[in-house]
Write an enzyme that holds these catalytic residues in place. Structure first.
Site, mmCIF file in Angstrom:
data_model
loop_
_atom_site.group_PDB
_atom_site.id
_atom_site.type_symbol
_atom_site.label_atom_id
_atom_site.label_comp_id
_atom_site.label_asym_id
_atom_site.label_seq_id
_atom_site.Cartn_x
_atom_site.Cartn_y
_atom_site.Cartn_z
ATOM 1 N N HIS A 88 -68.139 76.036 119.386
ATOM 2 C CA HIS A 88 -68.185 75.096 118.781
ATOM 3 C C HIS A 88 -67.292 74.213 119.221
ATOM 4 O O HIS A 88 -66.360 74.064 119.883
ATOM 5 C CB HIS A 88 -67.388 75.369 116.847
ATOM 6 N N ASP A 139 -63.843 71.935 117.470
ATOM 7 C CA ASP A 139 -63.298 71.764 116.175
ATOM 8 C C ASP A 139 -63.133 70.739 115.406
ATOM 9 O O ASP A 139 -63.351 69.812 115.658
ATOM 10 C CB ASP A 139 -61.814 72.125 116.586
ATOM 11 N N HIS A 142 -65.655 75.040 123.006
ATOM 12 C CA HIS A 142 -64.957 76.517 123.572
ATOM 13 C C HIS A 142 -65.528 77.268 122.820
ATOM 14 O O HIS A 142 -66.055 76.706 121.078
ATOM 15 C CB HIS A 142 -63.343 76.142 123.374
ATOM 16 N N ARG A 173 -56.519 91.496 120.198
ATOM 17 C CA ARG A 173 -56.340 89.734 120.670
ATOM 18 C C ARG A 173 -56.081 89.247 119.424
ATOM 19 O O ARG A 173 -57.098 88.794 118.811
ATOM 20 C CB ARG A 173 -57.577 88.924 121.757
HETATM 21 C C1 LIG Z 1 -68.459 82.199 115.088
HETATM 22 C C2 LIG Z 1 -67.528 80.954 114.627
HETATM 23 C C3 LIG Z 1 -66.496 81.259 113.667
HETATM 24 C C4 LIG Z 1 -66.171 79.229 113.328
HETATM 25 C C5 LIG Z 1 -67.006 79.138 112.742
HETATM 26 C C6 LIG Z 1 -68.620 79.921 113.904
HETATM 27 O O1 LIG Z 1 -70.137 79.887 113.758
HETATM 28 C C7 LIG Z 1 -68.424 78.983 115.296
HETATM 29 C C8 LIG Z 1 -67.790 77.477 114.307
HETATM 30 C C9 LIG Z 1 -66.314 78.102 113.805
HETATM 31 C C10 LIG Z 1 -65.523 77.237 112.642
HETATM 32 C C11 LIG Z 1 -65.373 75.983 113.579
HETATM 33 C C12 LIG Z 1 -64.836 75.369 112.599
HETATM 34 C C13 LIG Z 1 -64.356 75.503 111.185
HETATM 35 O O2 LIG Z 1 -62.774 75.878 112.282
HETATM 36 C C14 LIG Z 1 -64.667 76.968 110.970
HETATM 37 C C15 LIG Z 1 -64.083 77.860 110.058
HETATM 38 C C16 LIG Z 1 -66.065 77.073 110.947
HETATM 39 O O3 LIG Z 1 -66.461 76.721 109.755
HETATM 40 O O4 LIG Z 1 -66.596 77.058 111.990
HETATM 41 C C17 LIG Z 1 -64.573 77.909 112.284
HETATM 42 C C18 LIG Z 1 -64.791 79.597 112.318
HETATM 43 C C19 LIG Z 1 -64.081 80.597 112.780
HETATM 44 O O5 LIG Z 1 -62.932 79.587 114.198
HETATM 45 O O6 LIG Z 1 -63.479 81.027 112.751
HETATM 46 O O1 LIG Z 2 -58.907 82.006 119.604
HETATM 47 C C1 LIG Z 2 -58.937 82.058 120.201
HETATM 48 O O2 LIG Z 2 -58.543 81.143 120.993
HETATM 49 C C2 LIG Z 2 -59.869 79.983 120.137
HETATM 50 C C3 LIG Z 2 -59.920 79.639 118.737
HETATM 51 C C4 LIG Z 2 -60.794 78.853 117.778
HETATM 52 O O3 LIG Z 2 -61.546 78.114 118.592
HETATM 53 C C5 LIG Z 2 -60.276 78.623 116.208
HETATM 54 O O4 LIG Z 2 -59.866 79.183 115.774
HETATM 55 O O5 LIG Z 2 -61.001 76.805 116.395
HETATM 56 FE FE LIG Z 3 -62.129 76.193 117.774
#
Ligand SMILES: C=C1C[C@]23C[C@@]1(O)CC[C@H]2[C@@]12CC[C@H](O)[C@@](C)(C(=O)O1)[C@H]2[C@@H]3C(=O)O
Ligand SMILES: O=C(O)CCC(=O)C(=O)O
Ligand SMILES: [Fe+2]
Length: 369
Positions: A232, A234, A288, A298
């Site tokens: 994703h 951010d 990333h 971790r």
């Molecule tokens: C695996 C994942 C964590 C995440 C949702 C995702 O499918 C990929 C995107 C990640 C993300 C990025 C934006 C926001 O920070 C977040 C809360 C979201 O809605 O999608 C995060 C999720 C995360 O980092 O936990």
């Molecule tokens: O834990 C990590 O190294 C990445 C976490 C991340 O990408 C996020 O919280 O948006």
């Molecule tokens: Fe991130």
């Protein structure tokens, strides 16, 4: 391939309890990522990025500042990722913040769930995203909270979890203040790198409404099938991340996933979608993800700098001309946040999908009037 299904709970909502899941031979299907997104061995190669020493800039040395802006421009035009060292943040603050991650995530599930993140909300405790998504679930637990005033973090912990959590509130309040200060300094460097001056973005983010997230990735019995955080960008403006010494962060660069080996005295910095829009697409939002491993948990601390709610995200005039027409429509941060929480699962295309959505919404509203 043998897989298990997620154990249902009493109200039929799936729960990610790593200590239970880890005792099973296979991971539930909801955590298995498709072939094209899974961690691959080539990602074990390191991403070579310069460590940017910002001590000279912080003490006002023009030569060192110029060198820092040159390296930042290069990195942000390419993949939107760099690391900073000699940043001036107290190592004791970072250590305490990591210790408290361990303390919080080792609490019983029921205790953590007192801070449960509600559907559509961006703050609170999330054990994976079992209530929100049904597939490609991240193998992690998170606790997210808002940083927007000198007491917002402290108040959050005490209000949500009670007075026993004041220590957490105080530690993370201090940590967020240090991150907010550091991100304003980085905003100065980004402004200089883009040729719009030191004050431009510093002023824009001076009073910010940011998000802090504690990420906890338990060991996973089959790390080749799962991901801790999926690929994703951010949606936020700038992310300052500190990872512990386990490793797992990967960045996409030149068509490959590359590892970012942890450096304890460095902060990982990445551009997010909102800053990509502010820079009129000149600086890239960094793609990333985080992988997991089978032996140790971790932790990472992520501070997401976000604009105040009513600020309009529009690039400075100097970044728009006939060669660089507007890349994205104007928007406010809460609109993008809502888009990612209610309409779209954040991925590598969030900003384009959001831009198209805004344009459609505007056209629909205009047609109705
Ligand atoms: C695996 C994942 C964590 C995440 C949702 C995702 O499918 C990929 C995107 C990640 C993300 C990025 C934006 C926001 O920070 C977040 C809360 C979201 O809605 O999608 C995060 C999720 C995360 O980092 O936990
Ligand atoms: O834990 C990590 O190294 C990445 C976490 C991340 O990408 C996020 O919280 O948006
Ligand atoms: Fe991130």
């Amino acid at each position: 391939m043998a897989t298990t299904t997620m154990p249902p709970t009493k109200d039929d909502q799936l729960i990610f309890d790593a200590s239970l899941l880890n005792s099973k031979p296979n991971i539930p299907t909801q955590f298995i990522w498709p072939e094209e997104e899974k961690a691959t061995p080539d990602a074990l190669q390191e991403l070579h990025v310069p460590l940017i020493d910002i001590s000279g800039f912080l003490s006002g040395d023009p030569h060192s500042t110029l060198e820092a802006t040159r390296l930042i421009s290069q990195a942000c035009e390419k993949h939107g990722f760099f690391q900073v060292v000699n940043h001036g943040v107290d190592p004791g603050l970072i250590e305490e913040a990591h210790k408290l991650i361990d303390a919080f995530f080792s609490l019983p599930l029921q205790e953590k769930q007192r801070a449960q993140r509600l559907t559509g909300e961006s703050c609170g405790y999330a054990s994976s995203f079992t209530g929100r998504f049904t597939s490609r679930l991240p193998w992690k637990e998170t606790l997210s909270f808002r940083f927007c005033s000198p007491t917002s973090v402290q108040d959050y912990f005490v209000r949500t979890l009670g007075p026993d959590y004041l220590r957490y509130g105080e530690a993370y309040q201090k940590y967020c203040e240090a991150m907010s200060e550091l991100s304003l300094k980085i905003m100065e460097l980004l402004g200089m790198s883009l040729g719009v001056g030191r004050a431009q973005f510093r002023e824009f983010f001076e009073s910010n409404d940011s998000i802090m997230r504690l990420n906890y990735y338990p060991p996973c019995q089959d790390p080749s099938l799962a991901l801790g955080t999926g690929p994703h960008c951010d949606p936020t403006s700038l992310t300052i991340l500190h990872q512990d010494d386990v490793g797992g962060l990967q960045v996409f660069s030149d068509g490959n996933w590359r590892t970012i080996t942890p450096i304890s005295n460095a902060f990982v910095v990445n551009i997010g979608d909102t800053f990509m829009a502010l820079s009129n697409g000149r600086f890239k939002s960094c793609l990333h993800r985080a992988v997991v491993n089978s032996t140790c948990a971790r932790r990472s601390l992520a501070f997401f700098l976000c604009p105040e709610t009513e600020r309009v995200v529009t690039p400075p005039e100097r970044l728009v001309d006939s060669e660089h027409p507007r890349a994205y429509p104007d928007f406010t941060w809460p609109a993008l946040l809502e888009f990612t929480q209610k309409h779209y699962r954040a991925d590598m295309n969030t900003l384009d999908a959001f831009s198209e959505w805004i344009v459609r919404q505007t056209a629909t509203t205009a047609a109705a009037n």
